[in-house]
Design an enzyme around this catalytic site. Structure first.
Site, PDB file in Angstrom:
ATOM      1  N   ASP A  90       0.838  -1.203   0.000  1.00  0.00           N
ATOM      2  CA  ASP A  90       0.000   0.000   0.000  1.00  0.00           C
ATOM      3  C   ASP A  90       0.877   1.260   0.000  1.00  0.00           C
ATOM      4  O   ASP A  90       0.368   2.384  -0.049  1.00  0.00           O
ATOM      5  CB  ASP A  90      -1.013  -0.004   1.152  1.00  0.00           C
ATOM      6  CG  ASP A  90      -0.364   0.019   2.521  1.00  0.00           C
ATOM      7  OD1 ASP A  90       0.881  -0.078   2.604  1.00  0.00           O
ATOM      8  OD2 ASP A  90      -1.088   0.124   3.535  1.00  0.00           O
ATOM      9  N   SER A  91       2.213   1.075   0.007  1.00  0.00           N
ATOM     10  CA  SER A  91       3.122   2.207  -0.209  1.00  0.00           C
ATOM     11  C   SER A  91       2.851   2.839  -1.570  1.00  0.00           C
ATOM     12  O   SER A  91       3.302   3.965  -1.832  1.00  0.00           O
ATOM     13  CB  SER A  91       4.587   1.764  -0.108  1.00  0.00           C
ATOM     14  OG  SER A  91       4.826   0.642  -0.938  1.00  0.00           O
ATOM     15  N   ASP A 139      -1.079  -6.395  -0.213  1.00  0.00           N
ATOM     16  CA  ASP A 139      -1.011  -5.717   1.084  1.00  0.00           C
ATOM     17  C   ASP A 139      -2.405  -5.228   1.480  1.00  0.00           C
ATOM     18  O   ASP A 139      -3.032  -4.472   0.729  1.00  0.00           O
ATOM     19  CB  ASP A 139      -0.053  -4.525   0.923  1.00  0.00           C
ATOM     20  CG  ASP A 139       0.564  -4.082   2.229  1.00  0.00           C
ATOM     21  OD1 ASP A 139       0.395  -4.788   3.237  1.00  0.00           O
ATOM     22  OD2 ASP A 139       1.229  -3.037   2.226  1.00  0.00           O
ATOM     23  N   LYS A 177      -0.653  -9.562   3.182  1.00  0.00           N
ATOM     24  CA  LYS A 177       0.143  -9.051   4.320  1.00  0.00           C
ATOM     25  C   LYS A 177      -0.717  -8.097   5.132  1.00  0.00           C
ATOM     26  O   LYS A 177      -1.514  -7.343   4.558  1.00  0.00           O
ATOM     27  CB  LYS A 177       1.395  -8.329   3.821  1.00  0.00           C
ATOM     28  CG  LYS A 177       2.204  -7.675   4.957  1.00  0.00           C
ATOM     29  CD  LYS A 177       3.504  -7.083   4.487  1.00  0.00           C
ATOM     30  CE  LYS A 177       3.414  -5.686   3.958  1.00  0.00           C
ATOM     31  NZ  LYS A 177       2.874  -4.664   4.888  1.00  0.00           N
ATOM     32  N   GLU A 222      -0.554  -5.552   8.951  1.00  0.00           N
ATOM     33  CA  GLU A 222       0.295  -4.970   9.987  1.00  0.00           C
ATOM     34  C   GLU A 222      -0.259  -5.297  11.374  1.00  0.00           C
ATOM     35  O   GLU A 222      -1.481  -5.364  11.547  1.00  0.00           O
ATOM     36  CB  GLU A 222       0.362  -3.444   9.807  1.00  0.00           C
ATOM     37  CG  GLU A 222       0.961  -3.026   8.475  1.00  0.00           C
ATOM     38  CD  GLU A 222       1.030  -1.511   8.297  1.00  0.00           C
ATOM     39  OE1 GLU A 222       0.733  -0.766   9.257  1.00  0.00           O
ATOM     40  OE2 GLU A 222       1.394  -1.080   7.194  1.00  0.00           O
ATOM     41  N   GLU A 248      10.219  -4.137  10.030  1.00  0.00           N
ATOM     42  CA  GLU A 248      10.593  -2.847   9.424  1.00  0.00           C
ATOM     43  C   GLU A 248      11.226  -1.921  10.457  1.00  0.00           C
ATOM     44  O   GLU A 248      10.643  -1.664  11.531  1.00  0.00           O
ATOM     45  CB  GLU A 248       9.342  -2.177   8.819  1.00  0.00           C
ATOM     46  CG  GLU A 248       9.667  -0.828   8.190  1.00  0.00           C
ATOM     47  CD  GLU A 248       8.587  -0.274   7.285  1.00  0.00           C
ATOM     48  OE1 GLU A 248       7.576  -0.969   7.043  1.00  0.00           O
ATOM     49  OE2 GLU A 248       8.760   0.867   6.807  1.00  0.00           O
TER      50      GLU A 248
HETATM   51  O1  KIV Z   1       3.401  -1.030   1.572  1.00  0.00           O
HETATM   52  C1  KIV Z   1       4.569  -1.410   1.575  1.00  0.00           C
HETATM   53  O2  KIV Z   1       5.307  -1.354   0.586  1.00  0.00           O
HETATM   54  C2  KIV Z   1       5.074  -1.951   2.827  1.00  0.00           C
HETATM   55  C3  KIV Z   1       6.533  -1.769   3.071  1.00  0.00           C
HETATM   56  C4  KIV Z   1       6.756  -0.414   3.643  1.00  0.00           C
HETATM   57  C5  KIV Z   1       7.052  -2.797   3.954  1.00  0.00           C
HETATM   58  O3  KIV Z   1       4.325  -2.407   3.632  1.00  0.00           O
END
Ligand code: KIV
Length: 283
Positions: free
Chosen positions: A47-48, A86, A116, A118, A185
């Site tokens: 989600d970056s 993500d 993924k 968090e 991270e």
């Molecule tokens: O969204 C992403 O790319 C991530 C990284 C910062 C680990 O979660």
């Protein structure tokens, strides 16, 4: 050149053999094609992309629909990499049921290999519910970008003994809940080492040092394609901003000077047909 599909057993084997796992973010088809060609093991459609692709200040505005479109494009470009979708903010925090439904969307609509999310012990029930639905989960601890407001900004984590202990306990809780891997991270390498050595699943570092089972970088950071801010843990392997800007400036200059397009960029017309056309127009 095609390669065999990267799977969870393959990643577990790499950990057992102490072979480093390579992971990078990817957000679209052309980059995924290159990442597949380079033989990268894991591609995270992170989600970056809220920052690197959409220009938001953080990841919170990113939606499930955005993530599905981008993850599906990545999977089309890299069918043999292990592609991870993500889970964006509020797609899994409200309830385990909603989390399962959204994780399921990643599998059904984007055909990813894993999702993924968090968070540590507080996410254990949610992780269990998703894993029980047959969906592999990667955990993410340390600096968790969806919680930067609560964490006080994009800051390294686990630098006091108490904070480090909490991350180590969170990793154990995630593993017990059934994650297939954990991403750490921006934490000290010593803390990452303790987690890596005590864990049965692959532990991946992004800013967590050399002792993990593998490394992740954000592709726009390592290519020098995003420089609004560059975390300490980034190593730049290219300067794409420079390369692209130079090409754009050259294109602009050539258009303005009447140099582009040249003969080689134009479609030919037989002289006879051109003569005929001129005659037709005179009539
Ligand atoms: O969204 C992403 O790319 C991530 C990284 C910062 C680990 O979660």
């Amino acid at each position: 050149m095609s390669r065999t599909k990267v799977t969870i057993p393959y990643l577990m084997e790499k950990k057992a053999k102490k072979e480093q796992i390579t992971m990078i973010t990817g957000y679209d088809y052309p980059m995924a094609l290159l990442e597949e060609k380079a033989g990268i093991d894991i591609i995270l459609c992170g989600d970056s992309l809220g920052m690197t692709v959409y220009g938001f200040d953080g990841t919170l505005p990113v939606t499930m629909d955005m993530m599905i479109v981008h993850s599906a494009a990545v999977k089309r470009g890299a069918p043999n990499a292990f592609v991870i979708g993500d889970m964006p903010f509020l797609s899994y925090q409200v309830s385990p049921q909603e989390a399962v439904r959204n994780a399921g969307r990643f599998m059904k609509e984007a055909n990813v290999d894993c999702i993924k999310l968090e968070g540590g012990a507080a996410m254990a029930e949610t992780v269990k519910a998703i894993v029980n639905a047959g969906i592999p989960v990667m955990g993410h601890l340390g600096l968790t970008p969806q919680s930067t407001s609560a964490l006080g900004g994009f800051k390294a984590q686990g630098r006091s003994a108490e904070a480090a202990c909490r991350i180590i306990e969170d990793a154990a809780a995630l593993e017990a809940a059934g994650v297939c891997s954990i991403l750490l991270e921006a934490i000290p390498p010593e803390v990452a080492r303790i987690i890596t050595e005590s864990s049965k699943v692959p532990i991946i570092s992004i800013g967590a040092g050399i002792h993990c089972d593998g490394q992740l970088l954000i592709v726009h950071d390592m290519l020098g394609f995003f420089d609004r801010f560059v975390p300490k843990f980034v190593k730049k392997y290219a300067n794409m901003n420079g390369v692209i800007l130079e090409a754009l400036l050259q294109y602009k200059a050539e258009v303005e000077q009447g140099v582009f397009p040249g003969k080689e960029q134009c479609y030919g017309m037989p002289a006879e047909e051109l003569g005929k056309l001129n005659d037709m127009l005179k009539r």
